[in-house]
Enzyme design. Structure first.
Site, PDB file in Angstrom:
ATOM      1  N   HIS A 151      61.431 -47.241   2.611  1.00 27.03           N
ATOM      2  CA  HIS A 151      61.874 -47.708   1.288  1.00 27.03           C
ATOM      3  C   HIS A 151      63.306 -47.210   0.996  1.00 27.03           C
ATOM      4  CE1 HIS A 151      61.748 -48.230  -3.096  1.00 27.03           C
ATOM      5  NE2 HIS A 151      60.519 -48.650  -3.069  1.00 27.03           N
ATOM      6  N   ARG A 157      54.225 -39.702   1.471  1.00 28.78           N
ATOM      7  CA  ARG A 157      55.515 -39.178   0.957  1.00 28.78           C
ATOM      8  C   ARG A 157      55.316 -38.002   0.024  1.00 28.78           C
ATOM      9  NH1 ARG A 157      57.812 -43.372  -3.688  1.00 28.78           N
ATOM     10  NH2 ARG A 157      55.841 -43.709  -4.776  1.00 28.78           N
ATOM     11  N   GLU A 211      64.154 -52.631   2.155  1.00 32.58           N
ATOM     12  CA  GLU A 211      62.984 -51.958   2.739  1.00 32.58           C
ATOM     13  C   GLU A 211      62.369 -52.750   3.889  1.00 32.58           C
ATOM     14  OE1 GLU A 211      60.344 -51.285  -0.605  1.00 32.58           O
ATOM     15  OE2 GLU A 211      62.101 -51.299  -1.928  1.00 32.58           O
ATOM     16  N   ARG A 237      62.903 -39.167  -5.400  1.00 35.66           N
ATOM     17  CA  ARG A 237      63.526 -40.436  -5.832  1.00 35.66           C
ATOM     18  C   ARG A 237      64.847 -40.631  -5.094  1.00 35.66           C
ATOM     19  NH1 ARG A 237      61.538 -44.649  -7.662  1.00 35.66           N
ATOM     20  NH2 ARG A 237      60.447 -43.586  -9.358  1.00 35.66           N
TER      21      ARG A 237
HETATM   22  O1  TA6 Z   1      59.641 -51.444  -3.365  1.00 36.29           O
HETATM   23  C1  TA6 Z   1      59.801 -51.884  -4.689  1.00 36.29           C
HETATM   24  C2  TA6 Z   1      58.775 -51.167  -5.562  1.00 36.29           C
HETATM   25  O2  TA6 Z   1      57.457 -51.508  -5.186  1.00 36.29           O
HETATM   26  C3  TA6 Z   1      59.075 -51.507  -7.030  1.00 36.29           C
HETATM   27  O3  TA6 Z   1      58.075 -52.333  -7.590  1.00 36.29           O
HETATM   28  C4  TA6 Z   1      59.179 -50.147  -7.701  1.00 36.29           C
HETATM   29  O4  TA6 Z   1      57.912 -49.705  -8.159  1.00 36.29           O
HETATM   30  C5  TA6 Z   1      59.697 -49.305  -6.525  1.00 36.29           C
HETATM   31  O5  TA6 Z   1      58.922 -49.750  -5.420  1.00 36.29           O
HETATM   32  C6  TA6 Z   1      59.670 -47.810  -6.731  1.00 36.29           C
HETATM   33  O6  TA6 Z   1      58.353 -47.342  -6.637  1.00 36.29           O
HETATM   34  P1  TA6 Z   1      58.107 -45.743  -6.904  1.00 36.29           P
HETATM   35  O7  TA6 Z   1      56.624 -45.560  -6.746  1.00 36.29           O
HETATM   36  O8  TA6 Z   1      58.900 -44.999  -5.870  1.00 36.29           O
HETATM   37  O9  TA6 Z   1      58.635 -45.486  -8.289  1.00 36.29           O
END
Ligand code: TA6
Length: 294
Positions: free
Chosen positions: A166, A92, A266, A67
């Site tokens: 991301h 990932r 992103e 995270r």
């Molecule tokens: O990029 C935005 C997103 O798609 C959000 O909807 C949220 O789910 C975020 O990614 C984080 O996703 P993750 O799977 O890393 O918790």
């Protein structure tokens, strides 16, 4: 990790409880990349101010998604074209191999690789994407952070590629943050389910989850004071995400107050806009983060 890669003096491989980490200690910059997910988790140009946000509650290890930092979402974004698991693809959640490490006066470039042969049988989502491929991730730690993901189709049929870099940027206070550069751009709002044109600068008053049909350069400011810029390349979409208070509190790997100190900007290839890579060809997408001090 390939045994044949000679590490420059500014790069060390550190075995941590969270897993093997490539640590960069250069006069001009420090940074870290986990072999797991080829996941950049730290970048601090000269002066030592950390530019990326990383959760103090993140999980690590096989199958988990770190995270914060720069998750590599591949070979699909979100749930892909059809509510696929795992969210944001399997890359990932797997170990990558280091295949080059070079330094110069400005910083260090690391290259990591994931090939289809490295995806263990039974990997969740692997069966959704049965293509021969190599994914080569390059990160240059310097006064700026330069990221690129080059995907080569090693199979004999067209390959649909989606995903994102991301990136979680550290910000002083998301409620004072503005992002300019996407004015008038159409976006899908994943919070209200609608589509809108961006009016003025992006500001944050709660959960924000938007897929903009535009890319290029965006500029971040803290209450009018420039923080830096993000330049996305090789993509046609920019995703901007902040979970807000309630969603952050509902995520076990996200500190309850963490939402205020981060924003995701992103470089994205979202579901429905996948790039078709012909057999034998390569597509590259990337991002550069430039701090105001650069
Ligand atoms: O990029 C935005 C997103 O798609 C959000 O909807 C949220 O789910 C975020 O990614 C984080 O996703 P993750 O799977 O890393 O918790």
């Amino acid at each position: 990790m390939s045994e044949t890669v000679q590490l420059p003096d500014t790069v060390s491989l550190v075995d941590r409880t969270e897993g093997p980490v490539l640590r960069v200690d250069h006069d001009r910059v420090v940074g870290e990349v986990h072999l797991h997910g080829a996941h950049v988790t730290s970048w601090a140009p000269a002066g030592g101010v950390e530019q990326l946000w990383l959760s103090s509650q993140s999980g690590y290890g096989v199958g988990s998604a770190i995270r914060g930092g720069v998750p590599i979402c591949f070979p699909w974004f979100a749930k892909g074209p059809g509510d696929w698991e795992p969210q944001h693809g399997f890359a990932r959640r797997l170990p990558w191999r280091l295949h080059h490490a070079v330094e110069d006066d400005h910083g260090v470039t690391l290259g990591l690789r994931l090939a289809s042969a490295d995806v263990p049988a039974g990997t969740e989502g692997g069966e959704r994407w049965p293509y021969g491929f190599t994914a080569e991730f390059s990160v240059t730690f310097a006064a700026t952070l330069t990221l690129s993901l080059a995907v080569t189709n090693c199979s004999d049929r067209p390959m649909p590629v989606g995903g994102a870099l991301h990136t979680y940027l550290a910000v002083p206070d998301v409620e004072r943050l503005t992002i300019r550069g996407l004015e008038d751009v159409r976006y899908v709002d994943k919070v209200d389910g609608g589509e809108h044109d961006q009016q003025g600068a992006i500001t944050f008053t709660g959960e924000t989850d938007r897929v903009y049909a535009g890319s290029g350069i965006v500029v971040l400011a803290d209450d009018g004071v420039p923080l830096g810029a993000v330049r996305n390349t090789g993509v046609h979409h920019t995703v901007v995400w902040n979970p807000g208070r309630d969603k952050a509190a509902a995520m076990a790997d996200f500190p309850d107050d963490g939402w205020r100190a981060m924003v995701c900007v992103e470089a994205a290839i979202p579901y429905g806009s996948e790039v078709t890579v012909p057999p034998g060809e390569t597509r590259t997408f990337g991002q550069q983060v430039v701090p105001a001090s650069a």
